[in-house]
Write an enzyme that holds these catalytic residues in place. Structure first.
Site, PDB file in Angstrom:
ATOM      1  N   ALA A 144      55.773  -5.997  37.071  1.00  0.00           N
ATOM      2  CA  ALA A 144      54.999  -6.187  38.423  1.00  0.00           C
ATOM      3  C   ALA A 144      54.055  -7.508  37.805  1.00  0.00           C
ATOM      4  O   ALA A 144      53.989  -8.563  38.653  1.00  0.00           O
ATOM      5  CB  ALA A 144      54.273  -5.340  39.064  1.00  0.00           C
TER       6      ALA A 144
ATOM      7  N   ASP B 186      59.952  -4.244  41.677  1.00  0.00           N
ATOM      8  CA  ASP B 186      59.752  -2.710  40.901  1.00  0.00           C
ATOM      9  C   ASP B 186      60.411  -3.013  39.873  1.00  0.00           C
ATOM     10  O   ASP B 186      61.494  -3.819  39.507  1.00  0.00           O
ATOM     11  CB  ASP B 186      60.470  -1.761  41.969  1.00  0.00           C
ATOM     12  CG  ASP B 186      59.742  -0.507  41.286  1.00  0.00           C
ATOM     13  OD1 ASP B 186      58.739   0.228  42.006  1.00  0.00           O
ATOM     14  OD2 ASP B 186      59.979   0.279  40.277  1.00  0.00           O
TER      15      ASP B 186
ATOM     16  N   GLN C  55      61.749   9.597  41.655  1.00  0.00           N
ATOM     17  CA  GLN C  55      60.370   9.851  41.228  1.00  0.00           C
ATOM     18  C   GLN C  55      59.642  10.811  41.937  1.00  0.00           C
ATOM     19  O   GLN C  55      59.753  11.183  43.220  1.00  0.00           O
ATOM     20  CB  GLN C  55      59.648   8.641  41.082  1.00  0.00           C
ATOM     21  CG  GLN C  55      60.055   7.403  40.145  1.00  0.00           C
ATOM     22  CD  GLN C  55      59.196   6.323  40.650  1.00  0.00           C
ATOM     23  OE1 GLN C  55      58.210   6.159  40.984  1.00  0.00           O
ATOM     24  NE2 GLN C  55      59.959   5.135  40.082  1.00  0.00           N
TER      25      GLN C  55
ATOM     26  N   ARG D  92      52.061   2.597  56.055  1.00  0.00           N
ATOM     27  CA  ARG D  92      53.449   1.557  56.292  1.00  0.00           C
ATOM     28  C   ARG D  92      53.346   1.514  57.836  1.00  0.00           C
ATOM     29  O   ARG D  92      53.858   0.492  58.150  1.00  0.00           O
ATOM     30  CB  ARG D  92      54.764   2.634  55.815  1.00  0.00           C
ATOM     31  CG  ARG D  92      54.773   2.892  54.267  1.00  0.00           C
ATOM     32  CD  ARG D  92      56.285   3.482  54.149  1.00  0.00           C
ATOM     33  NE  ARG D  92      56.249   4.727  54.284  1.00  0.00           N
ATOM     34  CZ  ARG D  92      56.054   5.783  53.399  1.00  0.00           C
ATOM     35  NH1 ARG D  92      55.808   5.344  52.217  1.00  0.00           N
ATOM     36  NH2 ARG D  92      56.214   7.089  53.622  1.00  0.00           N
TER      37      ARG D  92
ATOM     38  N   TYR E 239      57.606   8.820  48.454  1.00  0.00           N
ATOM     39  CA  TYR E 239      56.282   8.917  48.608  1.00  0.00           C
ATOM     40  C   TYR E 239      55.903   9.076  50.044  1.00  0.00           C
ATOM     41  O   TYR E 239      55.464   8.134  50.753  1.00  0.00           O
ATOM     42  CB  TYR E 239      55.841   7.634  47.895  1.00  0.00           C
ATOM     43  CG  TYR E 239      55.767   7.578  46.610  1.00  0.00           C
ATOM     44  CD1 TYR E 239      55.010   8.370  45.645  1.00  0.00           C
ATOM     45  CD2 TYR E 239      56.804   6.799  45.850  1.00  0.00           C
ATOM     46  CE1 TYR E 239      55.080   8.411  44.049  1.00  0.00           C
ATOM     47  CE2 TYR E 239      57.103   6.878  44.474  1.00  0.00           C
ATOM     48  CZ  TYR E 239      56.103   7.716  43.544  1.00  0.00           C
ATOM     49  OH  TYR E 239      56.295   7.637  42.154  1.00  0.00           O
TER      50      TYR E 239
ATOM     51  N   ASP F 269      50.893  -1.574  45.553  1.00  0.00           N
ATOM     52  CA  ASP F 269      50.654   0.024  45.465  1.00  0.00           C
ATOM     53  C   ASP F 269      51.292   0.642  43.948  1.00  0.00           C
ATOM     54  O   ASP F 269      52.332   0.979  43.807  1.00  0.00           O
ATOM     55  CB  ASP F 269      51.502   0.682  46.621  1.00  0.00           C
ATOM     56  CG  ASP F 269      51.465   2.133  46.557  1.00  0.00           C
ATOM     57  OD1 ASP F 269      50.546   2.849  46.080  1.00  0.00           O
ATOM     58  OD2 ASP F 269      52.456   2.658  46.913  1.00  0.00           O
TER      59      ASP F 269
ATOM     60  N   CYS G 272      46.241   5.741  43.774  1.00  0.00           N
ATOM     61  CA  CYS G 272      46.583   7.010  43.817  1.00  0.00           C
ATOM     62  C   CYS G 272      45.774   7.901  42.726  1.00  0.00           C
ATOM     63  O   CYS G 272      46.279   9.134  42.704  1.00  0.00           O
ATOM     64  CB  CYS G 272      48.060   7.340  43.914  1.00  0.00           C
ATOM     65  SG  CYS G 272      49.038   7.102  42.368  1.00  0.00           S
TER      66      CYS G 272
END
Length: 396
Positions: free
Chosen positions: A280, A251, A196, A208, A201, A300, A340
């Site tokens: 999710a 995911d 992706q 993190r 990311y 996220d 985001c």
């Protein structure tokens, strides 16, 4: 060169370093510029404001590339811009060999994104302006950011909106199918060819690290249990597991979860990292039914609101996700809630969290609010450059 005359009430905004001129802010166009060509932006008196890439079909009609009337846009120009971008990142990004080198408008290069993964660059040309200077940009990249090879991921919606074909493939040099990068003491395989975005990311790096400082390891009476929702390749999970926690990644991208499992094996963390494939929202509901509990939860999701009118349904989804997350969070647990999306604000995250906490009768306190790291610069005069916001809560 075509001259674009700005409506008088919009001049000051551009002079204050805002880089976009919208189509409805144009008073007059003198000439016949095509997509991606350079135009001069002037006020009604004829005074020079800036030089920009023109886009006749976009709602953003011009993207400013320089405010210096004497500055030529050539290879030397891009070399200077790259050197300036590099200077912004020196000593700011440490303990990793993966970072964003060029971040579009934030580095005064509208439409250009360059990420470094070890000795490979991944590049996006997002508009016709940078596309027209492809040769000069690649020459400058080779000089300022030496690498084994470069790969193009110009497969963005922005290119479609400008009538450009999508382009993916090797730009120069040797590009491996998988690249090994490190972030502190965690190693990752990155696949720029099929992953992706550009493959990883990078903008969640600081979060993190923050999560890692909060988890309890195997030497504790009860090691932390981390739920990583919208995990992609599980970077949050791996950092938490490296600190001794047990993590479950969720995911709907099966390939990404396979990559997570490979990364877990590479770091000798397979016993502490699990994965669950699926939507999710449905998986969260299943975990509630299973009476699972977690000490730390990361939500996220991908960009849920690319346009302002998409914010209300995005907030509704956020509220449902957060409500179920709080049902799974043990007393005094920690919740990371990220967006985001530029159009979703910190206040929106606070409102979502307040509603969700009320629905499950939980008291929550804000530990901190975080933003994107230094290699994704947030420019004060360009509100759109602030896109990543994370609310960190302690929930009683």
């Amino acid at each position: 060169m075509t001259i674009v005359v700005v409506a008088p009430e919009r001049v000051k905004k551009l002079q204050n370093q805002y880089p976009w001129l919208y189509a409805d802010e144009i008073a007059e166009i003198r000439g016949d510029a095509h997509a991606g060509e350079l135009v001069e932006i002037r006020d009604a008196r004829g005074d020079f404001i800036a030089r920009a890439f023109f886009s006749p079909t976009s709602h953003i009609a011009a993207r400013i590339i320089t405010y210096d009337a004497s500055e030529k846009i050539n290879r030397a120009f891009f070399e200077r811009r790259f050197e300036q971008a590099l200077a912004r990142r020196v000593h700011a990004i440490v303990n990793t060999n993966a970072l964003r080198l060029v971040h579009g408008e934030a580095d005064q290069l509208p439409g250009l994104v360059v990420d470094r993964f070890a000795d490979t660059l991944v590049v996006q040309f997002r508009n016709a302006g940078v596309e027209n200077f492809r040769k000069e940009i690649l020459q400058a990249l080779k000089k300022i950011f030496p690498a084994q090879g470069a790969y193009e991921r110009s497969d963005t919606q922005a290119r479609r909106e400008e009538g450009l074909e999508l382009r993916v493939g090797v730009l120069y040099g040797d590009v491996p199918n998988e690249i090994s990068i490190f972030e502190d003491d965690v190693e990752f395989f990155v696949n720029p060819l099929a992953g992706q975005k550009t493959g990883f990311y990078l903008d969640q790096r600081d979060n993190r690290r923050l999560l890692r400082t909060m988890v309890m390891g195997s030497d504790a009476a009860q090691p932390s249990r981390v739920l990583d929702v919208f995990s992609y390749t599980g970077a949050f999970s791996l950092h938490a597991a490296k600190a001794g926690a047990h993590a479950l990644a969720v995911d709907k991208d099966q390939v990404a979860l396979q990559q997570l499992e490979a990364n877990a094996r590479r770091n000798n963390l397979s016993e502490r990292v699990g994965a669950r494939w699926g939507d999710a929202e449905k998986v969260l509901a299943q975990l509630v039914q299973e009476r699972r509990s977690f000490s730390h939860i990361v939500l996220d999701p991908p960009t849920l609101a690319k346009h302002k009118n998409e914010v209300p349904p995005a907030k509704q989804l956020f509220t449902r996700l957060t409500t179920d997350a709080l049902r799974l969070l043990e007393p005094n647990g920690i919740l990371f809630l990220s967006t985001c999306a530029y159009h979703i604000s910190v206040n929106d995250l606070i409102e979502v969290s307040r509603i969700a906490a009320g629905d499950v009768s939980r008291r929550a306190s804000v530990i901190t609010v975080t933003y994107q790291p230094a290699d994704h610069p947030w420019i004060l005069q360009i509100p759109e450059t602030l896109y990543l916001k994370t609310l960190v809560l302690r929930v009683e």
